[in-house]
Each structure stands twice: as C-alpha cells, then as structure tokens.
Design a protein around this motif. Structure first.
Motif, short mmCIF file in Angstrom:
data_model
loop_
_atom_site.label_atom_id
_atom_site.label_comp_id
_atom_site.label_asym_id
_atom_site.label_seq_id
_atom_site.Cartn_x
_atom_site.Cartn_y
_atom_site.Cartn_z
N LEU A 313 25.49 18.98 17.19
CA LEU A 313 25.60 19.71 18.45
C LEU A 313 26.70 20.75 18.30
O LEU A 313 27.80 20.43 17.83
CB LEU A 313 25.96 18.76 19.61
N VAL A 314 26.41 21.99 18.67
CA VAL A 314 27.42 23.05 18.63
C VAL A 314 27.55 23.64 20.02
O VAL A 314 26.60 23.65 20.81
CB VAL A 314 27.04 24.16 17.62
N THR A 315 28.76 24.13 20.35
CA THR A 315 28.98 24.74 21.66
C THR A 315 29.70 26.08 21.48
O THR A 315 30.45 26.27 20.52
CB THR A 315 29.83 23.85 22.58
N SER A 316 29.45 26.98 22.42
CA SER A 316 30.15 28.26 22.44
C SER A 316 29.94 28.91 23.80
O SER A 316 29.32 28.32 24.70
CB SER A 316 29.63 29.18 21.33
N SER A 317 30.45 30.12 23.96
CA SER A 317 30.34 30.88 25.20
C SER A 317 29.93 32.31 24.88
O SER A 317 30.42 32.90 23.91
CB SER A 317 31.67 30.88 25.97
N ARG A 318 29.07 32.87 25.72
CA ARG A 318 28.63 34.26 25.51
C ARG A 318 29.79 35.22 25.64
O ARG A 318 29.87 36.22 24.93
CB ARG A 318 27.53 34.61 26.51
N GLN A 319 30.71 34.92 26.54
CA GLN A 319 31.91 35.74 26.71
C GLN A 319 33.14 34.86 26.53
O GLN A 319 33.24 33.81 27.15
CB GLN A 319 31.95 36.39 28.10
#
Length: 375
Positions: A313-319
């Motif tokens: 599972l990976v997580t990030s944010s567009r901004q």
C-alpha cells in the motif's frame, strides 16, 4: 528535565512571553544613543528571539517527534551502545524485556481488559545483536479470558528519520486509532510493535544490512518478529505479520515486504520513497557492494528480481507531496508484477507531516487487518 518534557516547553514559552513584555516595557528607557542603551536593545531583542524560536522548536518537536533527548538533538547520541552481549535464554529473560507499562489514552484505558495496554520494551536481536527500545500495543482482547488461547496478527510500525517511537503513540495515535477501529468492528484486534528504523543512532541505516556495519534489514526481517513472537501470543507466519511506516519508515516497510514476503504478508508506505539515499546522515551504506546497492533500490528490485507474493500500500497527495509522481509510477510498475499486489491512498492535498499521516492511518490499519491472519 528532558527535551520532550512539557515542563521544558512551558518554561520556554513563559520566558518568551516575559522577555517580550520586558522589551516593550523597557524600550523607552533604552531609546537613547549611548552604548549601554544600544547594547540593552540588542540584548533584549536577541534574547526574545532566541526564546521565541526555542518555543517554536520545542512545540514542533513535541508534535513531530524529531529528537528524543538533548543528546539526540546535539548529536551526542551514538551507535556505540547498539551491540549488547546478551543472548536469548540468559537469566535476564531473553531477547525482549518489558521495562515499563502505560495506559492507552482511551475511555477506560486504565483497565487493560477495556483499553488495552502499551508496554515499553527493550529488544536485543538474536543474530544481529542490535538493541533498541520499542513500544508494544496490546489490544483489550489480549487480556480478556475468552481470548486467552487466541493469537493475534502483529504489525511493525516505523517512524521516519530521525523520529522517536514515542511519536507513534503521542503524535500519530496508533494505539488509540487501532482501539477505536477494532471496537467498532472495522478491523480485527492486532498487536502493534512501534519503533524507529534508526536502530543505530544517530546513523540513518535505511534498513540496509550495511557491509561491516549494522545488519538493520536482518533485524527487522528476522530478529524482531522472533523476539516478539517468543514473548507475546502472535499469529504464526506466514500471513501473521504486516509492516507500516511513514517517510523513511515507509520506504523500509515496502522494502521489507518485497524482500521478505515470508515474514511480512503486507507492507504500507505512507509518503514513502523508493530508493535508499546516500548522504551525510547515512554514510556509506554499500561499501562498493553492487548487490546491496541495487536491492536497496525498489525500482531495480522489481525489474530484476522475481515478483514476491506480498501486498503493498502506498500513499501520497496530489498537492503537497514531492513524491506524488514517483508514487504513481511505482504503482503502475507493481501492477505489472504479479503476484505482488498494490493498493493506494491518494489525498487531494496534504504535506509530508503528521497531520497528513493521521488522515491515512485509519484506512491503512483497516487495509492491513484485511490481509493478515490471526492463526
């Protein structure tokens, strides 16, 4: 008083306030052009600014857990105390020692059968001889009579670098979140083993078996699960262990799940990166060993090694997240590497900070719960 003490923070804030008030009060008297008046103005301004910056720094450290002690802050903590000549089975009780107990910050938290319990432990690796402190969260069910023969899934929870294990409890609220999710039936009860990946402080080893140095990867892949399983009722592997971390801890979680699918059935990287850096904090991690260097690069590993049977599972944010594009590319790469499975959490906005990770942790724990066995 320790660096993370609330008394130190209150004292710093009080000094800043008093110096600010004193500067305003004394300024008319120091308005002359004599050397004493000028020196007084400079001294008051400098002292006030130092006090304000110290207060802000202490607040940030309380929130994000960058440094655990004054020695850690000033670089006096070193790795010389990592190797301890203990062996499992000695009179001291083995590779894991409980050195303290604290309540979980939930209603009824004073009673383990209601709120669970957080145990502060010291762990010594049987094969690596790496020693490190950690916190172990035991869910309420662990102490209830009807579950006395039950085993529980376990999750290794890692901080970023430098990070402190206590930040996982106080800053990211892992025990409270796990308690609430299990209580409302959104995940199964799980044991959480919370520590920082920096097991050879102050060096950032990036969970690498450093040639001639700390064997950090082996510690997390072999020694840690073995020590915990010998002391607690943990589900038998494979399938009983997961791993999660943020930033550096996220990179470590993904790498350990890829390299050791027999140990970790699932790995979650919150705001992770995908290749071990080499900088002033890491020193020379590879010492010319091409295999060690290549396998610390997850891009290389997925392209040149057989795809492991594990879930990521990976997580990030567009901004707000610099690694957003890399996370999208990594997801696409893993999708083509069966039987490895990949999931993601992508927020609209969120920086590389605790507030962002607190928003991702509930869904991450639910995801881990659905991929781990309690047998």
């Amino acid at each position: 008083m320790g660096l993370t003490s609330n008394k130190v923070l209150v004292l710093a804030v009080l000094c800043a306030v008093l110096l600010f008030v004193g500067t305003v009060w004394l300024w008319p008297r120091l308005a002359r052009r004599t050397w004493r008046a000028v020196s007084g103005r400079v001294g008051l301004l400098l002292a006030t600014q130092v006090a304000v910056f110290a207060s802000i720094g202490l607040c940030a450290n309380q929130a994000f857990g960058f440094y655990a002690s004054w020695a850690d802050l000033f670089g006096r903590e070193n790795g010389q105390g990592v190797v301890v000549d203990h062996t499992p089975g000695d009179a001291d009780g083995g590779p894991l020692q409980v050195v303290g107990v604290r309540r979980v910050n939930v209603p009824g938290g004073a009673r383990p059968r209601t709120g669970g319990q957080i145990q502060q432990v010291d762990i010594v690796g049987r094969t690596t001889h790496i020693a490190t402190p950690a916190y172990v969260y035991l869910p309420p069910e662990y102490f209830q009579a009807r579950y006395r023969t039950r085993t529980f899934p376990a999750v290794t929870v890692l901080t970023g670098y430098p990070g402190t294990a206590e930040a996982l409890v106080k800053g990211l609220h892992y025990p409270q979140t796990a308690h609430e999710l299990a209580k409302t039936g959104r995940m199964q009860p799980m044991i959480l083993v919370m520590l920082r990946p920096t097991v050879a402080p102050p060096r950032d080893t990036e969970c690498v078996d450093v040639p001639g140095g700390p064997r950090t990867e082996s510690f997390f892949a072999d020694d840690l699960p073995e020590a915990v399983s010998a002391h607690y009722r943990v589900a038998k592997k494979p399938g009983g262990w997961g791993i999660v971390g943020d930033s550096t801890g996220g990179y470590c979680a993904l790498k350990l799940a890829l390299h050791h699918p027999g140990t970790y059935a699932a790995g979650a990287g919150l705001s992770a990166y995908y290749k071990a850096p080499v900088d002033a904090t890491t020193g020379d991690l590879f010492h010319g060993h091409a295999r060690v260097r290549d396998e610390a690069d997850l891009w290389w590993y997925l392209k040149h090694r057989p795809a492991p049977d594990t879930s990521l599972l990976v997580t990030s944010s567009r901004q707000g997240e610099a690694g957003y594009e890399d996370t999208l590319k990594f997801t696409e790469l893993v999708k083509s590497k069966r039987p490895t499975r990949i999931s993601s959490i992508i927020l609209d906005s969120g920086g590389h900070n605790f507030n962002t990770w607190r928003r991702e942790i509930p869904a991450t724990l639910q995801w881990l719960s659905g991929r781990l066995s309690d047998r």
